[in-house]
Design an enzyme around this catalytic site. Structure first.
Site, PDB file in Angstrom:
ATOM      1  N   GLY A 194       0.290  -5.023   0.995  1.00 17.99           N
ATOM      2  CA  GLY A 194      -0.587  -4.960  -0.118  1.00 17.99           C
ATOM      3  C   GLY A 194      -0.669  -5.820  -1.612  1.00 17.99           C
TER       4      GLY A 194
ATOM      5  N   GLU B 158       5.108  -4.528   6.826  1.00 19.19           N
ATOM      6  CA  GLU B 158       4.476  -3.832   7.425  1.00 19.19           C
ATOM      7  C   GLU B 158       4.617  -3.674   9.093  1.00 19.19           C
ATOM      8  OE1 GLU B 158       2.755  -6.212   5.657  1.00 19.19           O
ATOM      9  OE2 GLU B 158       1.314  -5.939   4.908  1.00 19.19           O
TER      10      GLU B 158
ATOM     11  N   GLU C 179      -0.668  -9.381  -0.476  1.00 19.58           N
ATOM     12  CA  GLU C 179      -2.248  -9.777  -0.412  1.00 19.58           C
ATOM     13  C   GLU C 179      -2.995  -9.737  -1.535  1.00 19.58           C
ATOM     14  OE1 GLU C 179      -1.997  -6.738   2.989  1.00 19.58           O
ATOM     15  OE2 GLU C 179      -2.533  -8.303   4.345  1.00 19.58           O
TER      16      GLU C 179
ATOM     17  N   ALA D 162       0.796  -1.452  -0.243  1.00 16.30           N
ATOM     18  CA  ALA D 162      -0.108   0.049   0.296  1.00 16.30           C
ATOM     19  C   ALA D 162       0.633   1.400  -0.301  1.00 16.30           C
ATOM     20  CB  ALA D 162      -0.942  -0.094   1.126  1.00 16.30           C
TER      21      ALA D 162
HETATM   22  N1  DAK Z   1       4.436   3.056  -0.918  1.00 13.91           N
HETATM   23  C1  DAK Z   1       5.023   3.999  -1.768  1.00 13.91           C
HETATM   24  N2  DAK Z   1       5.902   3.889  -2.016  1.00 13.91           N
HETATM   25  C2  DAK Z   1       6.512   3.099  -2.414  1.00 13.91           C
HETATM   26  C3  DAK Z   1       6.323   2.124  -1.959  1.00 13.91           C
HETATM   27  C4  DAK Z   1       5.528   1.967  -1.112  1.00 13.91           C
HETATM   28  N3  DAK Z   1       4.630   0.772  -0.312  1.00 13.91           N
HETATM   29  N4  DAK Z   1       7.202   1.222  -2.448  1.00 13.91           N
HETATM   30  C5  DAK Z   1       8.355   1.757  -2.940  1.00 13.91           C
HETATM   31  N5  DAK Z   1       7.977   3.228  -3.331  1.00 13.91           N
HETATM   32  C6  DAK Z   1       8.564   4.459  -3.915  1.00 13.91           C
HETATM   33  C7  DAK Z   1      10.199   4.894  -3.044  1.00 13.91           C
HETATM   34  O1  DAK Z   1       9.514   5.579  -2.485  1.00 13.91           O
HETATM   35  C8  DAK Z   1      10.192   5.079  -3.941  1.00 13.91           C
HETATM   36  O2  DAK Z   1      10.086   6.870  -4.531  1.00 13.91           O
HETATM   37  P1  DAK Z   1      10.826   7.763  -5.410  1.00 13.91           P
HETATM   38  O3  DAK Z   1      12.146   8.025  -3.416  1.00 13.91           O
HETATM   39  O4  DAK Z   1      11.896   7.229  -6.409  1.00 13.91           O
HETATM   40  O5  DAK Z   1      10.148   8.524  -5.083  1.00 13.91           O
HETATM   41  C9  DAK Z   1      10.145   4.054  -5.643  1.00 13.91           C
HETATM   42  O6  DAK Z   1       9.174   3.771  -5.081  1.00 13.91           O
HETATM   43  C10 DAK Z   1      11.413   3.669  -5.656  1.00 13.91           C
HETATM   44  O7  DAK Z   1      11.907   2.528  -4.964  1.00 13.91           O
HETATM   45  P2  DAK Z   1      13.255   1.979  -4.079  1.00 13.91           P
HETATM   46  O8  DAK Z   1      13.890   3.550  -4.008  1.00 13.91           O
HETATM   47  O9  DAK Z   1      12.593   2.316  -2.361  1.00 13.91           O
HETATM   48  O10 DAK Z   1      13.334   0.877  -4.716  1.00 13.91           O
HETATM   49  P3  DAK Z   1      14.861   0.067  -4.135  1.00 13.91           P
HETATM   50  O11 DAK Z   1      14.896  -0.543  -5.648  1.00 13.91           O
HETATM   51  O12 DAK Z   1      15.923   0.333  -3.388  1.00 13.91           O
HETATM   52  O13 DAK Z   1      13.638  -0.974  -2.834  1.00 13.91           O
HETATM   53  C11 DAK Z   1      11.905  -2.317  -1.753  1.00 13.91           C
HETATM   54  C12 DAK Z   1      12.528  -1.867  -3.036  1.00 13.91           C
HETATM   55  C13 DAK Z   1      10.673  -2.829  -2.524  1.00 13.91           C
HETATM   56  C14 DAK Z   1      12.404  -2.480  -1.821  1.00 13.91           C
HETATM   57  C15 DAK Z   1      11.676  -0.818  -1.668  1.00 13.91           C
HETATM   58  O14 DAK Z   1      10.829   0.023  -2.194  1.00 13.91           O
HETATM   59  C16 DAK Z   1      10.617  -0.661  -0.510  1.00 13.91           C
HETATM   60  O15 DAK Z   1      10.623  -1.612   0.533  1.00 13.91           O
HETATM   61  N6  DAK Z   1       9.440  -0.355  -0.350  1.00 13.91           N
HETATM   62  C17 DAK Z   1       8.257  -0.602   0.864  1.00 13.91           C
HETATM   63  C18 DAK Z   1       7.636  -1.848   0.827  1.00 13.91           C
HETATM   64  C19 DAK Z   1       6.454  -2.144   2.280  1.00 13.91           C
HETATM   65  O16 DAK Z   1       7.199  -1.734   3.166  1.00 13.91           O
HETATM   66  N7  DAK Z   1       5.841  -2.384   1.671  1.00 13.91           N
HETATM   67  C20 DAK Z   1       4.349  -2.799   2.242  1.00 13.91           C
HETATM   68  C21 DAK Z   1       3.737  -1.253   3.136  1.00 13.91           C
HETATM   69  S1  DAK Z   1       2.265  -1.064   3.530  1.00 13.91           S
HETATM   70  C22 DAK Z   1      -5.250  -2.044   3.985  1.00 13.91           C
HETATM   71  C23 DAK Z   1      -4.979  -2.722   3.876  1.00 13.91           C
HETATM   72  C24 DAK Z   1      -3.177  -3.336   3.911  1.00 13.91           C
HETATM   73  C25 DAK Z   1      -1.945  -2.999   4.104  1.00 13.91           C
HETATM   74  C26 DAK Z   1      -2.536  -0.593   4.461  1.00 13.91           C
HETATM   75  C27 DAK Z   1      -4.130  -0.784   4.563  1.00 13.91           C
HETATM   76  N8  DAK Z   1      -6.243  -2.280   4.761  1.00 13.91           N
HETATM   77  C28 DAK Z   1      -7.688  -2.748   4.391  1.00 13.91           C
HETATM   78  C29 DAK Z   1      -6.714  -0.504   5.653  1.00 13.91           C
HETATM   79  C30 DAK Z   1      -1.118  -2.672   3.370  1.00 13.91           C
HETATM   80  C31 DAK Z   1      -0.486  -2.221   4.183  1.00 13.91           C
HETATM   81  C32 DAK Z   1       1.175  -1.694   3.170  1.00 13.91           C
HETATM   82  O17 DAK Z   1       1.309  -2.539   2.301  1.00 13.91           O
END
Ligand code: DAK
Length: 263
Positions: free
Chosen positions: A114, A137, A117, A70
């Site tokens: 997400g 997360e 998921e 997400a």
């Molecule tokens: N959200 C927003 N931007 C993201 C992102 C994300 N989840 N993942 C990557 N990006 C963006 C980065 O900020 C970056 O943007 P700029 O800085 O270039 O503007 C761009 O994508 C490229 O990412 P990286 O520079 O970080 O690329 P790398 O190759 O170095 O790293 C990575 C790739 C996938 C390892 C890294 O980007 C990363 O760790 N990303 C976050 C992964 C993460 O934590 N995912 C879980 C998110 S929380 C809900 C249901 C479900 C959810 C929420 C609510 N409800 C029912 C209410 C779910 C929650 C989640 O998924």
């Protein structure tokens, strides 16, 4: 012939023969999910459901990311009341889960949070050897919210699910196949072809039987074994009311290909 369907902001939809391919398309954010993307995805899947030509759907992302979760920038400043009352993603995910045609997830690169998921909401997952699954997360001080503690646990078991959800580690493709999260792993360059081949095989079947099987398998997660077996048996019995059952069995006995008419 490939038909490029109506323009969306965050997804691309192509219909080729009987297959609808929906590609998540927010490359700058690694296909991070927001309300627009999930809303457009639900719209596109409902269109595919209504489109009589479409017999199987593929959901995919880019080579680098199926979806990295997400959108953290949208969630970062929310408080409890906004998160709870806003009920982010609930309506769209319910619409996605209500699709009756089969949906194959074709995953390359990151399928995190997400994104993992969303892949698990599909009917089965084919991934490339570069795929990385995770529920990270916990690293953000939160938990999964769209099935990461529930579907993942049913799919891969408690120990691995706890491991993924508590450590936030990523799982590579071979481990994902070993523990049953994905049905097959293919070289990255072959992912789309493999997904199309699988979808084409599904599209050749009786859509009546396909829809029934989708309901049967999904029911196995909702009921006791006894109830599920009864549901399966009654569904099996009811397929004998179709012309496709007569055709399928006659074709086998006559050693020819079945010509299903979805009747
Ligand atoms: N959200 C927003 N931007 C993201 C992102 C994300 N989840 N993942 C990557 N990006 C963006 C980065 O900020 C970056 O943007 P700029 O800085 O270039 O503007 C761009 O994508 C490229 O990412 P990286 O520079 O970080 O690329 P790398 O190759 O170095 O790293 C990575 C790739 C996938 C390892 C890294 O980007 C990363 O760790 N990303 C976050 C992964 C993460 O934590 N995912 C879980 C998110 S929380 C809900 C249901 C479900 C959810 C929420 C609510 N409800 C029912 C209410 C779910 C929650 C989640 O998924």
């Amino acid at each position: 012939m490939m038909v490029h369907l109506m323009a969306y902001e965050t997804i691309i939809v192509d219909v080729e023969d009987h297959i609808c391919v929906v590609s998540l398309n927010r490359p700058d954010a690694l296909n991070a999910l927001n309300d627009t993307l999930l809303g457009e995805l639900a719209d596109a899947l409902e269109d595919a459901q209504k489109n009589e030509k479409v017999r199987c759907i593929i959901l995919t992302g880019s080579e680098k990311a199926f979806a990295a979760g997400a959108d953290i920038s949208v969630m970062a400043n929310k408080n409890f009341v906004e998160a709870f009352m806003g009920d982010m993603f609930t309506e769209a995910s319910n619409r996605i889960l209500a699709i009756r045609k089969p949906i194959i997830a074709a995953v390359s690169g990151y399928a995190l949070g997400g994104g993992c998921e969303l892949a698990m909401m599909c009917d089965f997952i084919i991934c490339s050897d570069t795929a990385k699954f995770g529920q990270p997360e916990i690293n953000l001080g939160v938990s999964a919210g769209l099935g990461g503690t529930q579907r993942l646990t049913r799919f891969i078991g408690k120990s691995k699910s706890m491991d993924m959800n508590l450590t936030g580690r990523f799982m590579e493709a071979d481990e994902a196949e070993r523990c049953g999260l994905v049905s097959r792993v293919v070289p990255a360059k072959k992912l789309r072809d493999e997904a199309i081949t699988a979808a084409t095989r599904v599209a050749e079947k009786s859509m009546v039987a396909v829809a029934m099987v989708k309901e049967m398998v999904n029911r196995s997660y909702e009921t006791s074994l006894d109830e599920g077996l009864l549901f399966e048996r009654r569904g099996f019995h009811s397929l004998f009311a179709t012309e496709d059952q007569k055709e399928g069995m006659a074709a086998f006995l006559e050693k020819r290909e079945a010509q299903f008419r979805d009747k």
